[in-house]
Write an enzyme that holds these catalytic residues in place. Structure first.
Site, mmCIF file in Angstrom:
data_model
loop_
_atom_site.group_PDB
_atom_site.id
_atom_site.type_symbol
_atom_site.label_atom_id
_atom_site.label_comp_id
_atom_site.label_asym_id
_atom_site.label_seq_id
_atom_site.Cartn_x
_atom_site.Cartn_y
_atom_site.Cartn_z
ATOM 1 N N ASN A 100 -12.708 4.389 3.388
ATOM 2 C CA ASN A 100 -11.529 4.285 4.259
ATOM 3 C C ASN A 100 -10.824 5.639 4.264
ATOM 4 O O ASN A 100 -10.172 5.994 3.279
ATOM 5 C CB ASN A 100 -10.594 3.188 3.736
ATOM 6 C CG ASN A 100 -9.293 3.114 4.528
ATOM 7 O OD1 ASN A 100 -9.088 3.870 5.475
ATOM 8 N ND2 ASN A 100 -8.415 2.204 4.132
ATOM 9 N N GLY A 152 -8.555 1.564 -1.602
ATOM 10 C CA GLY A 152 -7.658 0.854 -2.505
ATOM 11 C C GLY A 152 -7.988 -0.623 -2.583
ATOM 12 O O GLY A 152 -9.066 -1.063 -2.171
ATOM 13 N N ASP A 153 -7.021 -1.386 -3.098
ATOM 14 C CA ASP A 153 -7.224 -2.828 -3.256
ATOM 15 C C ASP A 153 -7.432 -3.515 -1.908
ATOM 16 O O ASP A 153 -8.177 -4.494 -1.806
ATOM 17 C CB ASP A 153 -6.016 -3.450 -3.962
ATOM 18 C CG ASP A 153 -5.833 -2.892 -5.366
ATOM 19 O OD1 ASP A 153 -6.841 -2.661 -6.049
ATOM 20 O OD2 ASP A 153 -4.674 -2.652 -5.760
HETATM 21 C C1 LIG Z 1 12.141 0.313 -12.744
HETATM 22 C C2 LIG Z 1 10.669 0.446 -12.559
HETATM 23 C C3 LIG Z 1 9.998 -0.841 -12.553
HETATM 24 C C4 LIG Z 1 8.537 -0.766 -12.258
HETATM 25 C C5 LIG Z 1 8.016 -2.148 -12.197
HETATM 26 C C6 LIG Z 1 6.589 -2.175 -12.118
HETATM 27 C C7 LIG Z 1 6.007 -3.538 -12.051
HETATM 28 C C8 LIG Z 1 4.795 -3.411 -11.298
HETATM 29 C C9 LIG Z 1 3.775 -4.462 -11.488
HETATM 30 C C10 LIG Z 1 2.621 -4.061 -10.654
HETATM 31 C C11 LIG Z 1 1.751 -5.171 -10.315
HETATM 32 C C12 LIG Z 1 0.745 -4.733 -9.319
HETATM 33 C C13 LIG Z 1 0.153 -5.872 -8.659
HETATM 34 C C14 LIG Z 1 -0.883 -5.441 -7.687
HETATM 35 C C15 LIG Z 1 -0.842 -5.636 -6.438
HETATM 36 C C16 LIG Z 1 -1.903 -5.187 -5.515
HETATM 37 O O1 LIG Z 1 -2.730 -6.228 -5.196
HETATM 38 C C17 LIG Z 1 -1.285 -4.699 -4.208
HETATM 39 C C18 LIG Z 1 -2.363 -4.052 -3.360
HETATM 40 O O2 LIG Z 1 -2.737 -2.851 -3.895
HETATM 41 N N1 LIG Z 1 -0.267 -3.731 -4.442
HETATM 42 C C19 LIG Z 1 0.995 -3.991 -4.164
HETATM 43 O O3 LIG Z 1 1.362 -5.030 -3.692
HETATM 44 C C20 LIG Z 1 1.970 -2.910 -4.498
HETATM 45 C C21 LIG Z 1 2.821 -3.330 -5.633
HETATM 46 C C22 LIG Z 1 3.759 -2.249 -5.972
HETATM 47 C C23 LIG Z 1 4.783 -2.690 -6.965
HETATM 48 C C24 LIG Z 1 5.861 -1.649 -6.998
HETATM 49 C C25 LIG Z 1 7.044 -2.055 -7.763
HETATM 50 C C26 LIG Z 1 8.077 -0.965 -7.656
HETATM 51 C C27 LIG Z 1 9.337 -1.387 -8.291
HETATM 52 C C28 LIG Z 1 10.439 -0.424 -8.072
HETATM 53 C C29 LIG Z 1 11.703 -1.042 -8.619
HETATM 54 C C30 LIG Z 1 12.827 -0.139 -8.540
HETATM 55 C C31 LIG Z 1 14.071 -0.662 -9.203
HETATM 56 C C32 LIG Z 1 15.156 0.324 -9.056
HETATM 57 C C33 LIG Z 1 16.301 0.067 -9.915
HETATM 58 C C34 LIG Z 1 17.416 1.006 -9.700
HETATM 59 N N1 LIG Z 2 -10.187 3.368 9.365
HETATM 60 C C1 LIG Z 2 -9.158 2.600 9.103
HETATM 61 N N2 LIG Z 2 -8.006 2.711 9.770
HETATM 62 C C2 LIG Z 2 -6.932 1.955 9.471
HETATM 63 N N3 LIG Z 2 -6.916 1.017 8.497
HETATM 64 C C3 LIG Z 2 -8.043 0.860 7.792
HETATM 65 C C4 LIG Z 2 -9.218 1.639 8.046
HETATM 66 N N4 LIG Z 2 -10.166 1.262 7.169
HETATM 67 C C5 LIG Z 2 -9.624 0.278 6.413
HETATM 68 N N5 LIG Z 2 -8.355 0.036 6.766
HETATM 69 C C6 LIG Z 2 -7.383 -0.910 6.183
HETATM 70 O O1 LIG Z 2 -6.413 -0.175 5.439
HETATM 71 C C7 LIG Z 2 -5.799 -1.035 4.491
HETATM 72 C C8 LIG Z 2 -5.352 -0.267 3.252
HETATM 73 O O2 LIG Z 2 -6.407 0.428 2.727
HETATM 74 P P1 LIG Z 2 -6.652 0.690 1.194
HETATM 75 O O3 LIG Z 2 -6.530 -0.521 0.410
HETATM 76 O O4 LIG Z 2 -7.961 1.406 1.125
HETATM 77 O O5 LIG Z 2 -5.526 1.754 0.816
HETATM 78 P P2 LIG Z 2 -4.048 1.628 0.269
HETATM 79 O O6 LIG Z 2 -3.279 0.628 1.019
HETATM 80 O O7 LIG Z 2 -3.528 3.007 0.219
HETATM 81 O O8 LIG Z 2 -4.236 1.190 -1.222
HETATM 82 P P3 LIG Z 2 -3.817 -0.136 -2.039
HETATM 83 O O9 LIG Z 2 -4.433 -1.289 -1.317
HETATM 84 O O10 LIG Z 2 -4.420 0.114 -3.382
HETATM 85 O O11 LIG Z 2 -2.324 -0.199 -2.078
HETATM 86 C C9 LIG Z 2 -6.837 -2.074 4.173
HETATM 87 O O12 LIG Z 2 -6.250 -3.335 4.382
HETATM 88 C C10 LIG Z 2 -7.967 -1.847 5.164
HETATM 89 O O13 LIG Z 2 -8.290 -3.042 5.810
#
Ligand SMILES: CCCCCCCCCCCCC/C=C/[C@@H](O)[C@H](CO)NC(=O)CCCCCCCCCCCCCCC
Ligand SMILES: Nc1ncnc2c1ncn2[C@@H]1O[C@H](COP(=O)(O)OP(=O)(O)OP(=O)(O)O)[C@@H](O)[C@H]1O
Ligand SMILES: [Ca+2]
Length: 544
Positions: A111, A171-172
């Protein structure tokens, strides 16, 4: 590798490839002669004995730390070029042996827009040279749009029967596309069209992931790091590990499979907000995460879940899932269902300030006969409440933001998911939850959190008039309170399903134990020595 005197023995399980080289006159390499042989009693060892000037290099893996793998070249001299080629051929043939389960043909999806948009370059610079060294034949596909990879898989445009695996560089989200495409193809191949009415069928081929996305949760959780070279080497060595997969239904219709996170409330709102900020790259999650944190929304809902039948296994049991994990190995063997118990407990409700505990129980009693009727011989529970977040994870979900993961003791292949319910709480309390999650610190003493290890669950938002009864203590709700409740309950969130938004809040989810195999081996236990790490998991020899 073990070197002693004039003999060298290499562990073939960890050989990446072999190539002819010119050895400089003053090299400190080993040489070997005619007596060298492949030891047949130990299929993965080659004994070598030193003799002459020409040579070849064997590339093996090393473990410099933090779960990263790197390559190291060990060079050997030969008396003449014919002997040199005999050795190269012998090693290549040995590596091709079925016992190693190494992939020979792969389809690679890249991708170009993943993460920081460096997937194509990462693949060309770091991955392809290693695949070439390992003699892997690659069909390369750069995706042109969302669902391009999925469509190719579903339409069977790739002759999947002739390849050993699929690799996604991204990515995921990219993995999720490939997973859903592969499972759909596998079902269609068996003429199963209505996915919601059938058990999903395990595909024959494995999936590999080269991390190039924003979160890279699956790679991190299955290898212990999000490192491109490490993931490439796991693919080349033919590692395999079965991971749990969820099927997600909306209104009793199958919608998709997921493997990491299903999150309602905080994680759903965060994702929805971040989706139109893709231009920000990976930092969109911190931006939207902060916005959702400040909003501090909470949503009414009813969660029904079926507990794991293994009552010793719990999200807080401090048993880490390492490579060769006993719990995952045993999973699937026992299908016994746990004893029937229906219990309805209240979530925490700080907004309504009602004495609802007793009321929930009253409600529960009126429902329990229905529930026990529907779910006899099972371990179903129901929780009703107002939640800042409802998260279910099928693996720990380790990532750079939270190396221990959302649920540090969750298992990759135990046939269970960890359900984490965060009841309505203040911003300070939620921040405490987030910080503890980021650092992997104890959360069980936070009284607004409930954690359970479950096999399936369903969620429905409480929005109907009839639902108001279940969240109010009063039989005849006064009009003013009804209006307030109506306003609060009409607000719903969305689901974050492996990074994709599911708009409908009412879902049901079921885990399928180790449905899909990845080119990975799980995180190696850092307390083990390198040779113990090698031996505790020899997935290459598992042909089951
Ligand atoms: C204060 C810092 C706290 C950090 C907290 C971290 C907890 C994170 C737990 C991560 C779990 C990841 C689960 C995975 C999900 C994936 O299938 C999915 C696709 O890639 N990613 C996301 O949905 C993307 C998920 C992205 C999660 C981002 C969380 C960011 C939190 C920011 C909070 C800010 C608080 C500010 C306070 C002043
Ligand atoms: N050529 C493309 N143009 C636009 N979107 C695409 C293309 N190829 C794949 N995708 C889509 O892009 C989305 C995000 O891609 P990908 O998971 O690789 O990266 P990301 O979002 O940066 O990472 P993460 O999922 O780890 O947060 C996927 O849902 C996929 O379906
Ligand atoms: Ca699991």
């Amino acid at each position: 590798m073990y070197l002693s005197g004039h003999e060298a023995s290499l562990d073939l399980r960890e050989v990446v490839g072999v190539k002819a080289v010119k050895i400089p006159a003053k090299s400190s390499t080993l040489s070997f002669g005619k007596n060298a042989k492949v030891d047949e009693n130990v299929p993965y060892c080659i004994e070598m004995q030193p003799i002459g000037p020409l040579g070849f290099s064997v590339v093996i893996i090393t473990r410099p730390g933090n779960h990263r793998w790197r390559c190291k070249q060990v060079s050997f001299q030969c008396k003449d070029s014919s002997l040199c080629h005999q050795w190269i051929t012998a090693i290549k043939e040995a590596l091709k042996s079925e016992a190693f389960c190494r992939p020979k043909k792969l389809v690679v999806f890249v991708n170009p827009f993943s993460g920081k948009k460096k997937a194509v370059k990462l693949y060309r610079d770091k991955v392809l040279p290693l695949f070439e060294l390992a003699d892997i034949h690659v069909t390369y596909i750069e995706t042109e749009r969302q669902n391009h990879a999925r469509d190719l898989l579903v339409q069977n445009s790739l002759d999947l029967k002739r390849i050993d695996g699929l690799v996604c560089v991204g990515g995921d989200g990219m993995f999720s596309e490939v997973l859903n495409g592969l499972l759909t193809f596998t079902a269609h191949d068996l003429h199963i069209e209505e996915m919601d009415r059938f058990e999903p069928v395990a595909p024959d081929i494995r999936i590999g992931i080269i991390p190039a996305g924003s979160t890279n949760t699956i790679v991190y959780t299955t290898t212990g790091t999000s490192d491109v070279v490490t993931s490439t080497l796991h693919i080349i060595l033919g590692d395999q590990i079965g991971i749990d997969v969820n099927s997600v239904n909306v209104n009793d219709q199958f919608v998709r499979y997921s493997v990491t996170l299903l999150g309602y409330g905080y994680m759903g709102d965060l994702l929805k907000d971040s989706d139109n900020k893709r231009w920000m790259g990976p930092s969109r999650y911190s931006w939207s995460g902060t916005k959702s944190f400040l909003a501090n929304n909470a949503y009414y809902g009813e969660i029904k879940y079926r507990l794991s039948s293994n009552s010793d296994s719990h999200p807080t049991d401090a048993v880490k899932c390492y490579s060769g994990c006993d719990i995952c190995s045993m999973a699937g063997q026992s299908n016994s269902r746990s004893t029937s118990k229906v219990e309805i407990s209240a979530g925490r409700d700080t907004d309504l300030q009602l004495d609802e505990q007793s009321d929930f129980m009253k409600h529960s009693n009126s429902q329990s006969s229905d529930l026990s009727g529907s779910y006899s011989d099972s371990n179903w529970r129901t929780v009703i409440g107002k939640f800042v977040a409802v998260n279910s994870v099928t693996m720990s979900c380790s990532c750079d933001l939270s190396p221990p993961g959302m649920s540090p003791y969750c298992h990759l292949g135990d046939g269970c998911m960890d359900l984490i319910m965060v009841s309505q709480c203040s911003r300070i309390e939620f921040l405490k939850f987030l910080l503890r999650t980021a650092k992997g610190e104890e959360r069980k003493n936070l009284d607004f959190i409930q954690m359970h290890r479950v096999k399936e669950f369903s969620f429905r938002p409480l929005t109907e008039d009839s639902d108001l009864l279940s969240i109010s203590s009063e039989e005849n709700i006064p009009q003013s309170k009804k209006v307030k409740l109506k306003r609060q309950t009409s607000r719903t969130s969305v689901w974050n399903c492996d990074g994709e938004v599911i708009d409908q809040p009412k879902i049901s989810v079921r885990v399928h134990c180790q449905l899909v195999k990845l080119f990975a081996r799980g995180v190696e236990d850092p307390s083990l020595q390198d040779d113990q790490k090698r031996n505790c998991c020899s997935p290459s020899f598992d042909n089951s």
